[in-house]
Design an enzyme around this catalytic site. Structure first.
Site, PDB file in Angstrom:
ATOM      1  CG  ASP A 103      -0.456  -0.321   2.610  1.00  0.00           C
ATOM      2  OD1 ASP A 103       0.628   0.144   2.564  1.00  0.00           O
ATOM      3  OD2 ASP A 103      -1.174  -0.485   3.334  1.00  0.00           O
ATOM      4  CG  HIS A 118       4.334 -10.119   0.320  1.00  0.00           C
ATOM      5  ND1 HIS A 118       3.858 -10.125   1.178  1.00  0.00           N
ATOM      6  CD2 HIS A 118       5.026 -11.134  -0.284  1.00  0.00           C
ATOM      7  CE1 HIS A 118       3.929 -12.061   1.998  1.00  0.00           C
ATOM      8  NE2 HIS A 118       4.666 -12.178   1.722  1.00  0.00           N
ATOM      9  CB  CYS A 126       2.315  -6.539 -20.142  1.00  0.00           C
ATOM     10  SG  CYS A 126       1.439  -8.007 -21.557  1.00  0.00           S
ATOM     11  CB  CYS A 129       5.012  -8.393 -23.817  1.00  0.00           C
ATOM     12  SG  CYS A 129       4.504  -7.035 -23.248  1.00  0.00           S
ATOM     13  CB  CYS A 149       1.126  -7.467 -26.720  1.00  0.00           C
ATOM     14  SG  CYS A 149       0.776  -7.888 -24.535  1.00  0.00           S
ATOM     15  CB  SER A 188      -1.373 -13.923  11.077  1.00  0.00           C
ATOM     16  OG  SER A 188      -1.018 -14.150   9.474  1.00  0.00           O
ATOM     17  CG  ASN A 212      -1.449  -9.122  16.045  1.00  0.00           C
ATOM     18  OD1 ASN A 212      -2.599  -9.373  16.161  1.00  0.00           O
ATOM     19  ND2 ASN A 212      -0.383  -9.972  14.729  1.00  0.00           N
TER      20      ASN A 212
HETATM   21  N1  APR Z   1      -2.698  -2.873  15.029  1.00  0.00           N
HETATM   22  C1  APR Z   1      -1.512  -4.159  14.386  1.00  0.00           C
HETATM   23  N2  APR Z   1      -2.260  -5.488  14.081  1.00  0.00           N
HETATM   24  C2  APR Z   1      -3.739  -5.844  14.279  1.00  0.00           C
HETATM   25  C3  APR Z   1      -4.424  -4.330  13.861  1.00  0.00           C
HETATM   26  C4  APR Z   1      -4.218  -3.441  14.296  1.00  0.00           C
HETATM   27  N3  APR Z   1      -4.569  -2.179  13.874  1.00  0.00           N
HETATM   28  N4  APR Z   1      -5.973  -5.338  13.104  1.00  0.00           N
HETATM   29  C5  APR Z   1      -4.948  -6.499  12.870  1.00  0.00           C
HETATM   30  N5  APR Z   1      -4.092  -6.845  13.414  1.00  0.00           N
HETATM   31  C6  APR Z   1      -3.489  -8.651  12.735  1.00  0.00           C
HETATM   32  C7  APR Z   1      -4.388  -9.495  13.157  1.00  0.00           C
HETATM   33  O1  APR Z   1      -4.331 -10.054  15.115  1.00  0.00           O
HETATM   34  C8  APR Z   1      -3.426 -10.136  12.190  1.00  0.00           C
HETATM   35  O2  APR Z   1      -2.607 -11.316  13.597  1.00  0.00           O
HETATM   36  O3  APR Z   1      -2.751  -8.002  12.059  1.00  0.00           O
HETATM   37  C9  APR Z   1      -2.271  -9.301  11.567  1.00  0.00           C
HETATM   38  C10 APR Z   1      -2.852  -9.497   9.800  1.00  0.00           C
HETATM   39  O4  APR Z   1      -2.131 -11.065   9.381  1.00  0.00           O
HETATM   40  P1  APR Z   1      -3.188 -11.161   8.061  1.00  0.00           P
HETATM   41  O5  APR Z   1      -4.158 -11.153   7.848  1.00  0.00           O
HETATM   42  O6  APR Z   1      -2.541 -12.729   7.949  1.00  0.00           O
HETATM   43  O7  APR Z   1      -1.986 -10.247   7.096  1.00  0.00           O
HETATM   44  P2  APR Z   1      -0.343 -10.385   6.859  1.00  0.00           P
HETATM   45  O8  APR Z   1       0.195 -11.513   8.289  1.00  0.00           O
HETATM   46  O9  APR Z   1      -0.099  -9.448   6.597  1.00  0.00           O
HETATM   47  O10 APR Z   1      -0.319 -11.534   5.750  1.00  0.00           O
HETATM   48  C11 APR Z   1       0.868 -12.127   4.794  1.00  0.00           C
HETATM   49  O11 APR Z   1      -0.361 -13.134   3.318  1.00  0.00           O
HETATM   50  O12 APR Z   1      -2.332 -13.133   1.655  1.00  0.00           O
HETATM   51  C12 APR Z   1      -0.920 -12.495   2.196  1.00  0.00           C
HETATM   52  O13 APR Z   1       0.374 -11.488   0.580  1.00  0.00           O
HETATM   53  C13 APR Z   1      -0.963 -11.446   1.956  1.00  0.00           C
HETATM   54  O14 APR Z   1       0.923  -9.563   2.562  1.00  0.00           O
HETATM   55  C14 APR Z   1      -0.399 -10.897   3.115  1.00  0.00           C
HETATM   56  C15 APR Z   1      -0.298 -12.115   3.716  1.00  0.00           C
END
Ligand code: APR
Length: 247
Positions: A103, A118, A126, A129, A149, A188, A212
């Site tokens: 982002d 990521h 594309c 190509c 293309c 996560s 978290n």
């Molecule tokens: N502040 C801090 N942590 C938060 C908040 C917040 N306000 N809200 C949610 N979280 C935590 C959740 O508890 C969770 O543990 O952020 C974590 C988000 O985990 P995911 O949804 O699994 O995201 P992420 O770890 O970035 O995923 C990794 O998975 O699908 C792919 O490519 C995608 O880059 C991404 C990758």
């Protein structure tokens, strides 16, 4: 001593702190994460939308998700967590941010050494190509957007089934190997190889500090300190205490 003071003290004492961030850090900017109850993967089936094979099988369908995501990213502003990490870099504490997010909010908040593990939504290419495009020059009138293309254009993000961009991988590994403290925010830690970075840091003797509101895959096994609060609130407090300690 409360957790905020402990966290801040460790940051101030560190020689080379690096942050690993995930979707949770941008939740307070209005961008949902992936795996929480209302996360992206609860609305879009990961098998149909998340893999490079999904995109190649039906680029128009995957673009329905991508264009919704693009609109959300365009509307989002950095929150206190992004701003605090930028400020901690300016204070000489955080040396690099390795982010799984696409982002660009870290850069917009002032972090200059951002490793996009990521990829990014800013640029596209594309799928046929490999010609590159900047997002603002692409017409989204009909989906998928197409290259001259004829091939479908896609953002420079990493789908499941694709490799991590070589340079980002090398830089992230170097930052991980150099760090004596890893500040893990809003992930996560369930997607490899990003989830291996805290493990590598820890094995090399780094301290692991986590922010978290929920438990992650690291909380019970690897984290030395865990602040169970939203990132914006926690990092805002930590920045305040760090500034007091430094003055
Ligand atoms: N502040 C801090 N942590 C938060 C908040 C917040 N306000 N809200 C949610 N979280 C935590 C959740 O508890 C969770 O543990 O952020 C974590 C988000 O985990 P995911 O949804 O699994 O995201 P992420 O770890 O970035 O995923 C990794 O998975 O699908 C792919 O490519 C995608 O880059 C991404 C990758």
């Amino acid at each position: 001593m409360n957790d905020y003071r402990r966290f801040s003290e460790e940051l101030c004492k560190s020689r080379h702190a690096v942050s690993l961030t995930g979707a949770g850090i941008s939740v307070e900017s209005g961008i949902p994460d992936f795996r929480s109850r209302d996360g992206l993967w609860s609305r879009y089936d990961i098998a149909e939308y998340g893999y490079i094979e999904s995109f190649r099988a039906d680029p128009a369908r995957v673009w329905n998700m991508l264009s919704a995501m693009g609109r959300m990213l365009e509307a989002a502003e950095p929150n206190m967590a992004h701003i605090a990490l930028g400020e901690l870099e300016r204070l000489g504490i955080i040396k690099a941010v390795v982010t799984q997010n696409v982002d660009s909010l870290h850069q917009r908040a002032g972090s200059t050494n951002v490793i996009e593990f990521h990829g990014s939504f800013r640029t596209m290419h594309c799928d046929t190509c490999l010609k590159t495009f900047s997002r603002e020059y692409i017409s989204f009138d009909s989906l998928p957007p197409r290259c001259p293309c004829g091939g479908p254009i896609r953002p420079d993000i990493v789908f499941f089934g694709e490799a991590i961009p070589t340079q980002a991988y090398a830089l992230a590994l170097r930052a991980t190997e150099e760090c004596d403290l890893m500040l893990v925010v809003g992930t996560s830690a369930s997607v490899a190889p990003a989830s291996h970075l805290p493990l590598i840091a820890k094995k090399r003797g780094a301290r692991l500090l986590e922010i978290n509101p929920e438990k992650s895959g690291l909380s019970d096994s690897l984290s030395d300190l865990h602040i169970k609060e939203p990132a914006g609130k926690a990092l805002g407090q930590i920045l305040r205490v760090v500034r007091e300690m430094k003055s």
